[in-house]
Design an enzyme around this catalytic site. Structure first.
Site, PDB file in Angstrom:
ATOM      1  N   GLN A 281      36.428  37.716  40.947  1.00 42.22           N
ATOM      2  CA  GLN A 281      35.111  37.738  40.295  1.00 42.22           C
ATOM      3  C   GLN A 281      34.678  39.190  40.089  1.00 42.22           C
ATOM      4  OE1 GLN A 281      33.635  35.177  39.110  1.00 42.22           O
ATOM      5  NE2 GLN A 281      34.426  33.424  40.227  1.00 42.22           N
ATOM      6  N   TYR A 310      42.464  25.769  40.342  1.00 44.79           N
ATOM      7  CA  TYR A 310      42.306  27.081  39.708  1.00 44.79           C
ATOM      8  C   TYR A 310      41.838  28.074  40.775  1.00 44.79           C
ATOM      9  CZ  TYR A 310      41.946  23.858  35.735  1.00 44.79           C
ATOM     10  OH  TYR A 310      42.142  22.854  34.842  1.00 44.79           O
ATOM     11  N   GLU A 331      47.080  27.090  41.546  1.00 40.61           N
ATOM     12  CA  GLU A 331      46.838  28.227  40.641  1.00 40.61           C
ATOM     13  C   GLU A 331      48.117  28.535  39.870  1.00 40.61           C
ATOM     14  OE1 GLU A 331      44.496  30.693  39.727  1.00 40.61           O
ATOM     15  OE2 GLU A 331      46.191  31.687  38.770  1.00 40.61           O
ATOM     16  N   ASP A 379      37.297  25.357  39.185  1.00 36.34           N
ATOM     17  CA  ASP A 379      36.816  26.671  38.712  1.00 36.34           C
ATOM     18  C   ASP A 379      37.761  27.172  37.618  1.00 36.34           C
ATOM     19  OD1 ASP A 379      35.657  29.144  38.386  1.00 36.34           O
ATOM     20  OD2 ASP A 379      36.146  29.900  40.376  1.00 36.34           O
ATOM     21  N   CYS A 406      32.412  29.732  33.952  1.00 40.75           N
ATOM     22  CA  CYS A 406      31.864  30.907  33.265  1.00 40.75           C
ATOM     23  C   CYS A 406      31.643  30.589  31.789  1.00 40.75           C
ATOM     24  CB  CYS A 406      32.799  32.103  33.426  1.00 40.75           C
ATOM     25  SG  CYS A 406      34.443  31.775  32.794  1.00 40.75           S
TER      26      CYS A 406
END
Ligand SMILES: C[S@@+](CC[C@H](N)C(=O)[O-])C[C@H]1O[C@@H](n2cnc3c(N)ncnc32)[C@H](O)[C@@H]1O
Length: 455
Positions: A281, A310, A331, A379, A406
């Site tokens: 992040q 993720y 991931e 995410d 996001c």
């Protein structure tokens, strides 16, 4: 419609686009103009006309918005990176909340969902711990800076209000080195020149990892550059080779030039190793706010088995692991999974299992093997979840889904699917990860209420 290229139009900015342009309505026709903020009365010149809208450039602000602020510092950097910088911060937070609300309503079909006020920053500057700064050439002169709105023009800058001070010093060192050794910016069109981007990652202790993105394997005078950079608190330097003629910043190949393989950073009480290509992040302070919300929404106990889809370098997995039975992280980036495993060990966590692969392939496979879980964290990247992931979530039927995003547009699309399959939105919390940009991070708690309850 009477608008033509070259026309001068006048109107009030009523909204921002997802690129940060101001939106005007001229005789019910939409015109996008860069550079203004909501409430500004502006004059613009029409540059392009499309079927349903026109694009113009700002000529003048006739009457500034009451929410326009005067900055007490110079913005040398392009506003392309920070289009809302002159819009009052409290109004930015309000706009982001409304954006989430509108997307949930229009795309997600959820008209009656309450969206909480956006959690903002106390000091909304110098928050970016990772920047990728384009390098170019204009009239024979090197330019290093962000792109102007709606353009491929780089606005030369020697400092950015978004990044920590050390990043600004790094830009200037690279500029001095390029001038001294006549190192040219890479030109994608003729594949000539050397440097494409400067990647700068800075940790909580203000130590930096530098990633020099080149258009070929060549990096002349690299030793001199390394020597100059390590006079600052630069502890790791990589060359990244990107031969692609695209807008993707980093290529696949990395070559270490100096120092540590990875950067050690912190969120809250947890430590994380970051490889040069790992997602982390960009705003450490707000990441802590976000992850604390994940913990609050999961409301876990020792019997919970949680999927962290993720998972990147395992930040959320590590953050939630201590209070649950087990976390599975999935991931796509191999190095990120290696980091995730080490990060768990670094934080004395032994109840996580990290699996490399596409979530849309690995997660359904685990499901078929009969591995159960009662809560899921999603995410995904900006494009949202693949349909196969959402189908597998529905099949797993967890009691809670926590969706971190996001991009509220794709989030709303995915939430709609989950709602159609028995889930209910309990809470929506936007968190301002990216002050002065139009990007919005949000987190949603969904619980399973069953298909019956939906009827
Ligand atoms: C928004 S990041 C979230 C990372 C992590 N949860 C965090 O907070 O740092 C999205 C992550 O999804 C990964 N990713 C992208 N596509 C994927 C896919 N199809 N399957 C699994 N992971 C994917 C990216 O590499 C990235 O690490």
């Amino acid at each position: 419609m009477g608008i033509n290229i070259g026309d001068i139009v006048r109107g009030k900015i009523i909204d921002f686009t997802h690129e940060g342009n101001g939106v005007l309505k001229i005789d019910n026709f939409t015109v996008f103009v860069n550079g203004g903020v909501i409430g500004d009365e502006v004059v613009g010149k029409i540059d392009k006309i499309k079927k349903n809208f026109a694009i113009g450039s700002l000529v003048n602000i006739i009457e500034p918005s009451k929410d326009r602020i005067k900055l007490d510092f110079n913005i040398i950097e392009a506003k392309g990176g920070i289009p809302l910088i002159e819009y009052k911060y409290s109004k930015q937070l309000e706009w982001k909340k409304n954006k989430v609300k509108m997307d949930l309503e229009k795309i997600g079909g959820l008209a009656d969902v309450e969206v909480k006020d956006t959690i903002g920053m106390v000091y909304p500057f110098r928050y970016r711990n990772h920047v990728q700064i384009p390098v170019g050439e204009e009239n024979g002169k090197t330019v290093i800076g962000f792109y102007e709105v709606n353009s491929n023009d780089i606005v030369d800058m020697d400092s950015s209000i978004l990044q920590p001070e050390i990043g600004n010093r790094v830009i200037n060192i690279v500029r001095i080195w390029m001038n001294k050794y006549n190192v040219k910016a890479y030109d994608k069109r003729n594949k000539k020149g050397i440097l494409r981007h400067i990647g700068i990652r800075v940790n909580r202790d203000n130590k930096a990892m530098i990633i020099l993105v080149t258009g070929s394997n060549r990096l002349p005078n690299e030793k001199e550059l390394v020597k100059m950079l390590i006079e600052e608190d630069v502890i790791s330097i990589y060359q990244n080779i990107n031969k692609l003629n695209s807008s993707i910043t980093y290529g696949k190949e990395y070559r270490k030039l100096y120092g540590e393989d990875r950067l050690l950073d912190y969120i809250g009480d947890y430590k994380f190793y970051l490889s040069p290509n790992s997602f982390f992040q960009v705003n450490r302070t707000q990441a802590e706010v976000l992850y604390n919300k994940v913990v609050e929404f999961l409301d876990s106990d020792k019997s919970d088995v949680i999927y962290d889809l993720y998972c990147g370098i395992g930040t959320i997995s590590v953050y939630i692991a201590s209070n649950v039975e087990k976390v599975y992280g999935i991931e796509i980036v191999k190095e990120a999974i290696e980091d995730a495993k080490e990060n768990a060990a670094l934080n004395n966590i032994d109840n996580t299992e990290f699996i490399v692969g596409k979530a849309e392939e690995v997660f359904p496979k685990l499901m078929k093997k009969g591995i159960k879980g009662n809560k899921v964290v999603l995410d995904p990247p900006r494009k949202g979840c693949e349909k196969e992931v959402l189908e597998a979530v529905v099949e797993l039927n967890p009691e809670k889904v926590v969706y971190v995003s996001c991009n509220s547009t794709t989030m709303a699309r995915d939430v709609k699917y989950l709602v159609e399959n028995g889930y209910k939105v309990e809470e929506v919390q936007p968190v301002d990860m990216f002050p002065h940009t139009v990007h919005v991070e949000s987190i949603i708690l969904m619980t399973y209420c069953g298909m019956e309850d939906k009827k």
